[in-house]
Design an enzyme around this catalytic site. Structure first.
Site, mmCIF file in Angstrom:
data_model
loop_
_atom_site.group_PDB
_atom_site.id
_atom_site.type_symbol
_atom_site.label_atom_id
_atom_site.label_comp_id
_atom_site.label_asym_id
_atom_site.label_seq_id
_atom_site.Cartn_x
_atom_site.Cartn_y
_atom_site.Cartn_z
ATOM 1 C CG ASP A 1 6.610 11.042 -8.020
ATOM 2 O OD1 ASP A 1 6.778 11.926 -8.889
ATOM 3 O OD2 ASP A 1 7.213 11.025 -6.943
ATOM 4 C CE LYS B 1 -3.505 5.053 1.211
ATOM 5 N NZ LYS B 1 -2.761 4.104 2.092
ATOM 6 C CG ASP C 1 -1.921 1.094 1.238
ATOM 7 O OD1 ASP C 1 -1.938 1.892 0.275
ATOM 8 O OD2 ASP C 1 -2.711 1.165 2.209
HETATM 9 O O1 NUP Z 1 -8.912 4.993 1.685
HETATM 10 C C1 NUP Z 1 -8.132 4.307 2.323
HETATM 11 N N1 NUP Z 1 -8.323 4.133 3.638
HETATM 12 C C2 NUP Z 1 -7.487 3.354 4.416
HETATM 13 O O2 NUP Z 1 -7.724 3.223 5.625
HETATM 14 C C3 NUP Z 1 -7.058 3.653 1.699
HETATM 15 C C4 NUP Z 1 -6.204 2.858 2.458
HETATM 16 N N2 NUP Z 1 -5.217 2.214 1.847
HETATM 17 N N3 NUP Z 1 -6.408 2.728 3.816
HETATM 18 C C5 NUP Z 1 -5.492 1.870 4.589
HETATM 19 O O3 NUP Z 1 -6.238 0.770 5.079
HETATM 20 C C6 NUP Z 1 -4.855 2.525 5.806
HETATM 21 O O4 NUP Z 1 -3.637 3.140 5.466
HETATM 22 C C7 NUP Z 1 -4.632 1.333 6.709
HETATM 23 O O5 NUP Z 1 -3.467 0.641 6.298
HETATM 24 C C8 NUP Z 1 -5.817 0.426 6.405
HETATM 25 C C9 NUP Z 1 -6.978 0.579 7.351
HETATM 26 O O6 NUP Z 1 -6.557 0.318 8.641
HETATM 27 P P1 NUP Z 1 -7.508 0.359 9.937
HETATM 28 O O7 NUP Z 1 -8.280 1.630 9.883
HETATM 29 O O8 NUP Z 1 -8.393 -0.858 9.833
HETATM 30 O O9 NUP Z 1 -6.538 0.290 11.055
#
Ligand code: NUP
EC number: 4.1.1.23
Length: 216
Positions: free
Chosen positions: A67, A64, A62
Site C-alpha cells: 500500500d 504481502k 505473510d
Molecule cells: O511467491 C509466493 N508464493 C507462495 O506460495 C509467496 C508466498 N508468500 N507464498 C506463500 O507460501 C503462500 O501464500 C503460502 O502461504 C505458502 C506456500 O504454501 P504451499 O504451496 O506450500 O501450501
C-alpha cells in the site's frame, strides 16, 4: 536468522485451534512459522500472538504489504504489536512503501522480507519483468531478507546472485506447487512449506520426510 531444519511451516489453516493442533505435533522440529491472511482474517491478529506465546517460535507474517507508505506503516505497526518477528512486504509498490515497512519493523526490533518474484504461474504475467529490479532495490535499501520462488530455480539463482551470499533468502513453492526441497536449498537459506505438511494425513511423517530429503 537460524531456521531449524531449514523449514518454515506455512500455517494457512482456518482456525487457531487447527494451527495449535498441528504445532503440538510439529513444534519440536520447527522454530519458524509463517502466518498469513487465511488464519489472521479468520481469527484475528490474536492468532499470531497466541502461536508466538504458545511455542516461542519465530513468526513471519505473510501480509504481502503493498500500500502507500502511510498505510503500510499502520499495517506493520499492528503486525509487530501483535508479536510478529518479521513481515513479508511487496517490492513492486516501490521504495517508499517498502521503506515505510522497514522503518516500522526496525522501530519494533523486527525485520522485513522483501518479496521479489512470486512462485505461481501468474507471476510471469506482470511481476517477472521487474522482479530482479525489486531485488536490486532491496540491496540498495540495505534489506537483508528476501522471498523468491522455488518453482523457477533459474530465477531463484539470479535473485541470489543479486542479493549476495550474506542475504537471507526464503523460498515458497516446494511440494504442491512443484518445487524440490533440496534443489531449492542450493540457493535459498530455508524453504516455506504449507500444504505438503498440514494437508497430509500424517503431518509428522510428512515433515520428517522433507527433513530426511535435505542435507542440513
Ligand atoms: O511467491 C509466493 N508464493 C507462495 O506460495 C509467496 C508466498 N508468500 N507464498 C506463500 O507460501 C503462500 O501464500 C503460502 O502461504 C505458502 C506456500 O504454501 P504451499 O504451496 O506450500 O501450501
Amino acid at each position: 536468522m537460524e531456521v531449524k531444519n531449514k523449514i518454515i511451516l506455512a500455517l494457512d489453516v482456518p482456525t487457531t485451534r487447527k494451527a495449535i493442533e498441528i504445532m503440538d505435533n510439529l513444534s519440536d522440529n520447527l522454530n519458524t512459522v509463517k502466518i498469513g491472511y487465511p488464519l489472521v482474517l479468520a481469527e484475528g491478529l490474536e492468532s499470531v500472538t497466541r502461536i508466538k506465546e504458545e511455542y516461542g517460535c519465530r513468526v513471519i507474517c505473510d501480509f504481502k504489504v503493498a500500500d502507500i507508505p502511510a498505510t503500510n506503516e499502520k499495517i506493520a505497526d499492528a503486525t509487530f504489536k501483535a508479536g510478529a518477528d518479521a513481515l513479508i512486504v511487496h517490492g513492486f509498490v516501490g521504495e517508499d512503501s517498502a521503506a515505510s515497512c522497514l522503518e516500522t519493523a526496525t522501530k519494533h526490533g523486527g525485520e522485513i522480507f522483501l518479496l521479489t518474484e512470486m512462485s505461481h504461474p501468474g507471476a510471469a504475467q506482470f511481476l517477472q519483468p521487474v522482479s530482479m529490479d525489486i531485488a536490486r532495490m532491496g540491496v540498495k535499501m540495505g534489506i537483508h531478507n528476501y522471498v523468491g520462488p522455488s518453482t523457477r530455480l533459474d530465477r531463484l539463482k539470479k535473485i541470489r546472485n543479486i542479493i549476495g551470499e550474506d542475504s537471507f533468502l526464503i523460498s515458497p513453492g516446494v511440494g504442491v506447487q512443484g518445487g524440490d526441497p533440496q534443489d531449492t536449498l542450493e540457493f535459498a537459506n530455508a524453504i516455506i512449506v504449507g500444504r505438503s505438511i498440514y494437508l497430509d494425513n500424517d503431518p509428522v511423517n510428512a515433515l520428517n520426510s522433507i527433513i530426511d530429503s535435505i542435507e542440513l
